[in-house]
Design an enzyme around this catalytic site. Structure first.
Site, PDB file in Angstrom:
ATOM      1  N   LYS A 287       0.851  -1.185   0.000  1.00  0.00           N
ATOM      2  CA  LYS A 287       0.000   0.000   0.000  1.00  0.00           C
ATOM      3  C   LYS A 287       0.892   1.241   0.000  1.00  0.00           C
ATOM      4  CE  LYS A 287      -4.163   1.825   2.197  1.00  0.00           C
ATOM      5  NZ  LYS A 287      -5.218   1.585   3.205  1.00  0.00           N
ATOM      6  N   GLU A 375     -18.993  -5.454  10.074  1.00  0.00           N
ATOM      7  CA  GLU A 375     -19.841  -4.648  10.947  1.00  0.00           C
ATOM      8  C   GLU A 375     -20.886  -5.492  11.683  1.00  0.00           C
ATOM      9  OE1 GLU A 375     -18.129  -2.105   7.733  1.00  0.00           O
ATOM     10  OE2 GLU A 375     -19.256  -3.985   7.727  1.00  0.00           O
ATOM     11  N   ARG A 403     -25.105  -2.111   7.464  1.00  0.00           N
ATOM     12  CA  ARG A 403     -24.828  -3.527   7.218  1.00  0.00           C
ATOM     13  C   ARG A 403     -25.141  -4.402   8.427  1.00  0.00           C
ATOM     14  NH1 ARG A 403     -19.446  -4.420   3.864  1.00  0.00           N
ATOM     15  NH2 ARG A 403     -20.286  -3.744   1.869  1.00  0.00           N
TER      16      ARG A 403
END
Length: 630
Positions: A287, A375, A403
């Site tokens: 990343k 979640e 969610r």
């Protein structure tokens, strides 16, 4: 910015232009694409490190596959800036995240190259499988590729998709962009599994060649493929003393490969392109690749704001001369409460830095649980801890909490378990747009029994509500607060209990009253001050409702005496606070004239600045002032 400064990229308008190049030119394309992203995002802030890490994957996919006829389904739009630049939007990339400019995340509403919405994580495999089944059903020969990364494989939906991929006839390819990160470092068993997955290069190359030979001889058709995969699995298990989870699900696994070797990725993709059956290509990436500051601190450089592309210096506001962000007040208050109450634990779905739970995590690592991008699990996990004596503070961004709706009902509310749900980024959020606006939490949660729902007007009220929520007997307690800075620099007030279901009258009036909930009440105070300076004969009442549930009967009874009531909320107006007050007034046989201000209920608010978004939604300062005066 000079759009013609690159030798190759300046001549690539669409992927068809990219495919005219020689494969040996692709590393230079990647270098130029990475430089273009750095230059653009340094002056027009957005998500940064994820797209840098996905440059080679992006170039290779558009080089090998015939997009947009072939479908690339991105997971987490943070990865897709390079994709946008290569698909006809380079000249407009400077408008990224601006009002009426390029959308913050891929969207089919913007480009035929964007195959699905991907503001949240973990949906790419399910969506791509749907497209693969549709292709089979319509006789299409198009290829379907899902690109999942940035920790998204930890999400439950990704596992549900994988399970269905293994049992549904399809030829889709899953690219696993494995950078060991979401925004913070990725956590959990899946991430450890990916890190430790057997990487025997000799075995991978031998198996790859063998699979190509079997395919050329017709032995990898649908009927024979599974038997050969089982034989392969048994052989690999014997040699490596481990079972590959993906191949255990009858999904061919290839890798890991270097995700920054674009020529190697092209070679592998060409060989996998026409292979029958579902396949996973595992690519290791970094990343922030290609920009040293981002490689060293990927979390900080996930969305760094403006910066100097040469020195890496970030242009940030001086925190000593402005109020703290609400999330910082939350993080510091949580630690303060945890020191006093040994039952308190923190739960976050992959956002410890974003919600500032890392403050408690640093001092009490054994009492903070980062559960990954999951979640629903975060809520149910919190319920389990609460059931047996702990006091979880579960912090989820408002839009992401959608969610976990069933989990809130089934796993918290029915038993009225003592979990504090802290909904960060509630209300309009600015450039991240419709996928991230915290629009629906009040309207969605209000009908659920056993919930207390509150929103503080400022950071001191946030502290008091957090203190109140963890006191015995409070049950499931929801606190919503916005993105951005609080009201005061002197936020560190005493921790005091607020009586549940009580609001406040902040000023008296004559004919008109304004009822607000949350920090938008501070805007109303300033607006009323301006109106009364201009119109000395006017006197406008203001009530801070504070609790959406239970409602303050005494406060509403008093407000009902006004001829005109304006309700204002930073959420969808139908079903939210304004609707609750309308219902209350009707059931108590009061009939004042009520004007409701908030987000429109039949349209999504576009991305822009929060000021622009409020104007579009009809509750910017001028619209509020007009409603009061009329």
């Amino acid at each position: 910015m000079d759009k013609n400064k690159f030798e190759l990229l300046s001549h690539i308008q669409y992927p068809s232009d990219l495919r005219k190049l020689n494969v040996d030119q692709l590393p230079q394309v990647c270098q130029e694409l990475r430089k273009d992203i750095i230059d653009e995002v340094s002056v027009n802030p957005g998500h940064f490190a994820s797209s840098l890490g996905a440059v080679e994957i992006t170039v290779a996919l558009h080089y090998v596959f015939n997009t947009p006829e072939d479908r690339i389904v991105w997971d987490v739009g943070h990865q897709a800036y390079g994709h946008k630049i290569l698909t006809g939007r380079r000249d407009r990339f400077c408008t990224n995240r601006h009002l009426d400019g390029i959308r913050p995340f891929p969207s089919p509403l913007e480009s035929e190259y964007d195959t699905f919405t991907c503001g949240h994580a973990s949906n790419s495999i399910s969506a791509a499988l749907g497209m693969a089944v549709a292709a089979r059903g319509t006789g299409s020969k198009r290829h379907i590729i899902a690109v999942i990364g940035d920790g998204s494989m930890s999400g439950g939906l990704a596992f549900e998709g994988l399970n269905n991929v293994s049992s549904t006839p399809n030829d889709m390819l899953i690219i696993l962009n494995d950078n060991d990160m979401s925004i913070d470092h990725a956590v959990g068993g899946m991430e450890k599994y990916l890190i430790n997955l057997d990487t025997n290069d000799t075995y991978n190359k031998l198996r790859f060649k063998a699979s190509q030979w079997l395919f050329s001889k017709g032995y990898l058709n649908e009927n024979r493929r599974k038997g050969i995969i089982r034989l392969n699995n048994a052989l690999k298990s014997a040699l490596s003393h481990q079972q590959n989870m993906f191949e255990g699900m009858n999904i061919r696994y290839f890798g890991p490969f270097d995700g920054h070797d674009v020529k190697e990725i092209v070679r592998v993709l060409k060989q996998l392109k026409n292979m029958k059956g579902p396949k996973i290509l595992h690519l290791h990436t970094i990343k922030g690749k290609g920009y040293k500051p981002a490689e060293k601190s990927a979390t900080i450089w996930h969305a760094p704001g403006k910066f100097d592309p040469v020195t890496g210096n970030r242009y940030i506001d001086d925190p000593a001369h402005e109020p703290p962000k609400y999330q910082v007040v939350f993080g510091k208050t949580l630690l303060e409460l945890a020191r006093q109450n040994p039952r308190i634990v923190g739960v976050t779905p992959a956002m410890p830095t974003g919600c500032s739970m890392n403050i408690m995590q640093k001092e009490m690592p054994d009492r903070v649980f980062d559960v990954g991008i999951a979640e629903g699990h975060a809520v149910t996990f919190s319920g389990g801890m609460a059931k047996d004596g702990l006091q979880p503070f579960c912090n989820i961004y408002s839009a992401f909490c959608q969610r976990a709706y069933d989990n809130i009902i089934h796993d918290l509310a029915i038993l009225n378990l003592p979990v504090v749900l802290c909904l960060d980024r509630a209300g309009l959020v600015g450039p991240d747009g419709p996928t991230h606006h915290g629009a629906f939490d009040m309207a969605a949660l209000r009908p659920i029994p056993n919930l207390t729902i509150a929103s503080p007007m400022d950071e001191k009220e946030l502290r008091r509500l957090m203190y109140t929520a963890q006191l015995p007997g409070k049950g499931t307690f929801v606190i919503r607060y916005p993105r951005g800075h609080a009201e005061h620099e002197d936020w560190n007030c005493p921790l005091e209990e607020i009586t549940v279901g009580t609001g406040r009258r902040l000023r008296e009036g004559r004919n008109t009253a304004v009822i607000t909930i949350g920090p938008i009440g501070n805007d109303i105070e300033r607006i009323i001050d301006d109106i009364e300076k201009e119109h000395s004969e006017l006197k406008i009442a203001h009530y801070d409702l504070r609790f959406l549930k239970p409602l303050d009967d005494k406060l509403l009874e008093e407000a009902s005496q006004y001829q005109h009531i304006i309700t204002l909320e930073d959420g969808v107006r139908d079903g939210g606070m304004g609707s609750a007050i309308l219902e209350w007034m009707d059931s108590h046989h009061h009939h004042p004239y009520i004007t409701r201000l908030g987000m429109p209920s039949d349209q999504f608010v576009k991305h822009g600045t929060i000021t622009q978004e409020r104007e579009m939604a009809g509750y910017d300062n001028e619209s509020i002032k007009k409603a009061i005066l009329e």
